[in-house]
Motif scaffolding. Structure first.
Motif, PDB file in Angstrom:
ATOM      1  N   THR A   9       0.914  -0.736  -0.055  1.00 44.72           N
ATOM      2  CA  THR A   9       0.259   0.624   0.541  1.00 44.72           C
ATOM      3  C   THR A   9       1.137   1.459  -0.015  1.00 44.72           C
ATOM      4  O   THR A   9       0.734   2.028  -0.746  1.00 44.72           O
ATOM      5  N   THR A  52       2.173   1.593  -3.320  1.00 51.16           N
ATOM      6  CA  THR A  52       1.914   2.053  -4.206  1.00 51.16           C
ATOM      7  C   THR A  52       1.735   3.476  -3.859  1.00 51.16           C
ATOM      8  O   THR A  52       1.452   4.492  -5.250  1.00 51.16           O
ATOM      9  N   ALA A  53       1.727   4.967  -3.138  1.00 57.25           N
ATOM     10  CA  ALA A  53       1.314   5.621  -2.535  1.00 57.25           C
ATOM     11  C   ALA A  53       2.604   6.328  -3.550  1.00 57.25           C
ATOM     12  O   ALA A  53       3.082   7.621  -4.206  1.00 57.25           O
ATOM     13  N   CYS A  71      -4.615   3.250   0.845  1.00 56.74           N
ATOM     14  CA  CYS A  71      -3.247   4.392   0.138  1.00 56.74           C
ATOM     15  C   CYS A  71      -3.692   6.168   0.083  1.00 56.74           C
ATOM     16  O   CYS A  71      -3.145   6.348  -0.226  1.00 56.74           O
ATOM     17  N   CYS A 130      -4.766   5.446  -9.361  1.00 57.85           N
ATOM     18  CA  CYS A 130      -4.194   4.087  -8.767  1.00 57.85           C
ATOM     19  C   CYS A 130      -5.325   3.656  -8.018  1.00 57.85           C
ATOM     20  O   CYS A 130      -5.301   2.256  -8.365  1.00 57.85           O
TER      21      CYS A 130
END
Length: 347
Positions: free
Chosen positions: A136, A139-140, A167, A253
Motif C-alpha cells: 500500500t 503504491t502511494a 492508500c 491508483c
C-alpha cells in the motif's frame, strides 16, 4: 493437522455488491510434515484490499490478477511467523510475508516465495508491512514518484480521492513530503475529513456527501489542481479532472466506485471529461506498482524511515478473528474503515 480457512462461498456477480456471506469459514487439514524447501507458518495478519473485489469474479478483467475459485481458499497479502523450517534462509521464529498468503490459520508454504521481515524497521508494528511499509505504501510512494511528476518548490496542488482509505491517507502525506505545497483530500464523512486535516496534515478535506464538491474544490484549490491521486473514479474524479491545470497529472491508483460494475479497467471517461483531458494535456496512465519492484527495497526503507521519524502517520482498522474477514471485506467495500483494513488471525 486441523486448521481453519476461509473460502469463496459465492460470487456477488459482476455488478453485485459483496457481502460477508460471499465467504465461508471451514475446517481443513494440512500435512503434518514439512518437505525440503518448505516452511510451516502461523498466520498473524491478513490484508483486506479493494482490488480483491475483481478476484471475486470469474474473470478479473486483468492479466495479472487470478480469480478466486468457488470453495477454494482465498489469498492475499499476509504476515506470519515460522513454526518449522526446511528452507535454509528461514528459521523458526522468523517473521515473513507474501503477496499470496492463504486465508487460513496455519499454512505450509514454499520458503523461496516468502520475504523475511525486520520488525524494528516499523517499531515492532508488524501489520505495517501490509500497509504503510508494504504494498500500500509502495503504491502511494511510487505512484507519486513515477506518475505524479511532483517537484519540490513547484508550488503544486494535489487532490486525493478516497483520501481516508489505506492508500489515500498515505498518498496525501507523501505528496507533501515529496514537495507539494497544498494537499486536499476527498472523503465520505466529517470524521474522516477531520482526521485527514488534524492528524495527517492535509490542508483541507471535502466531505463529498455534503454540499457542492465542485464549488468546494474551486475554493480550496484556487490555482487549480496539478496532481490528482485517483482512488475512486466516477463522478468525483470527473469533477476533479474538470478543474485540473494544463500539463497536469492523474495518478491512476484505483477506481473503487466502478468495481461493482461490469466496465473495463481503467473505465473510460465521459466524452466531455475526456475532451478536457486531451485539451489540457493531462496524463492519465495506468499505474501498476508491480512494474516497479526493482525500486521496492529502497522505497520500503524510505517509508520505514518516515514512520520512525513520525513524518508518516499510519491508521489501521483491525478486525479480530479469521471468522470476521468476510464482514471486514464488506465494510471496506462500503467505505466503513479509516486507513488500512487488517484482520488479526492469531487472537
Amino acid at each position: 493437522m486441523i486448521i481453519q480457512r476461509v473460502v469463496l462461498n459465492s460470487r456477488p456477480g459482476k455488478n453485485g455488491v459483496p457481502v460477508a456471506e460471499n465467504f465461508r469459514l471451514e475446517e481443513s487439514t494440512i500435512a503434518d510434515t514439512v518437505q525440503a524447501g518448505q516452511v510451516r507458518v502461523k498466520t498473524l495478519y491478513l490484508s483486506v484490499d479493494p482490488y480483491m473485489r475483481c478476484r471475486m469474479n470469474e474473470d478479473t478483467g486483468s492479466d495479472y490478477l487470478r480469480p478466486w475459485q468457488l470453495s477454494e481458499v482465498a489469498d492475499g497479502g499476509g504476515i506470519g511467523v515460522v513454526e518449522e523450517s526446511k528452507y535454509d534462509n528461514l528459521a523458526k521464529g522468523d517473521f515473513v510475508t507474501s503477496f499470496t498468503w492463504p486465508w487460513q490459520t496455519v499454512a505450509i508454504l514454499d520458503g523461496s516465495l516468502l520475504q523475511k521481515l525486520v520488525p524494528q524497521l516499523v517499531n515492532g508494528r508488524l501489520s505495517y508491512f501490509l500497509g504503510a511499509a508494504g504494498i500500500t505504501g509502495l503504491t502511494a510512494l511510487l505512484g507519486i514518484r513515477e506518475k505524479g511528476h511532483v517537484a519540490a518548490g513547484g508550488n503544486q496542488t494535489m487532490v486525493v480521492s478516497g483520501a481516508a482509505g489505506a492508500c489515500g491517507s498515505l498518498a496525501g502525506q507523501i505528496g507533501r513530503l515529496e514537495g507539494c505545497s497544498r494537499v486536499v483530500g476527498i472523503a465520505g464523512t466529517d470524521e474522516k475529513c477531520s482526521i485527514l486535516v488534524q492528524e495527517m496534515g492535509f490542508d483541507a478535506a471535502i466531505n463529498y456527501k455534503k454540499g457542492d464538491v465542485a464549488k468546494q474544490l474551486r475554493e480550496l484549490c484556487p490555482g487549480g489542481v496539478d496532481v490528482y491521486f485517483d482512488n475512486v473514479g466516477g463522478d468525483i474524479s470527473d469533477t476533479v479532472i474538470s478543474q485540473m491545470n494544463q500539463n497536469s497529472h492523474i495518478i491512476l491508483c484505483g477506481q473503487i466506485s466502478q468495481y461493482n460494475k461490469d466496465v473495463p479497467y481503467p473505465p473510460p471517461l465521459p466524452p466531455d471529461i475526456e475532451k478536457i483531458q486531451k485539451e489540457r494535456n493531462i496524463t492519465r496512465e495506468r499505474f501498476l506498482v508491480l512494474n516497479y519492484m526493482d525500486k521496492q527495497e529502497a522505497s520500503v526503507l524510505q517509508l520505514c524511515q518516515w514512520i520512525q521519524e513520525g513524518k508518516l502517520k499510519v491508521r489501521e482498522t483491525v478486525v479480530e478473528g479469521l471468522a470476521n474477514i468476510g464482514a471486514a471485506f464488506q465494510s471496506m467495500m462500503n467505505g466503513g474503515n479509516i486507513g488500512k483494513q487488517i484482520v488479526s488471525v492469531s487472537k
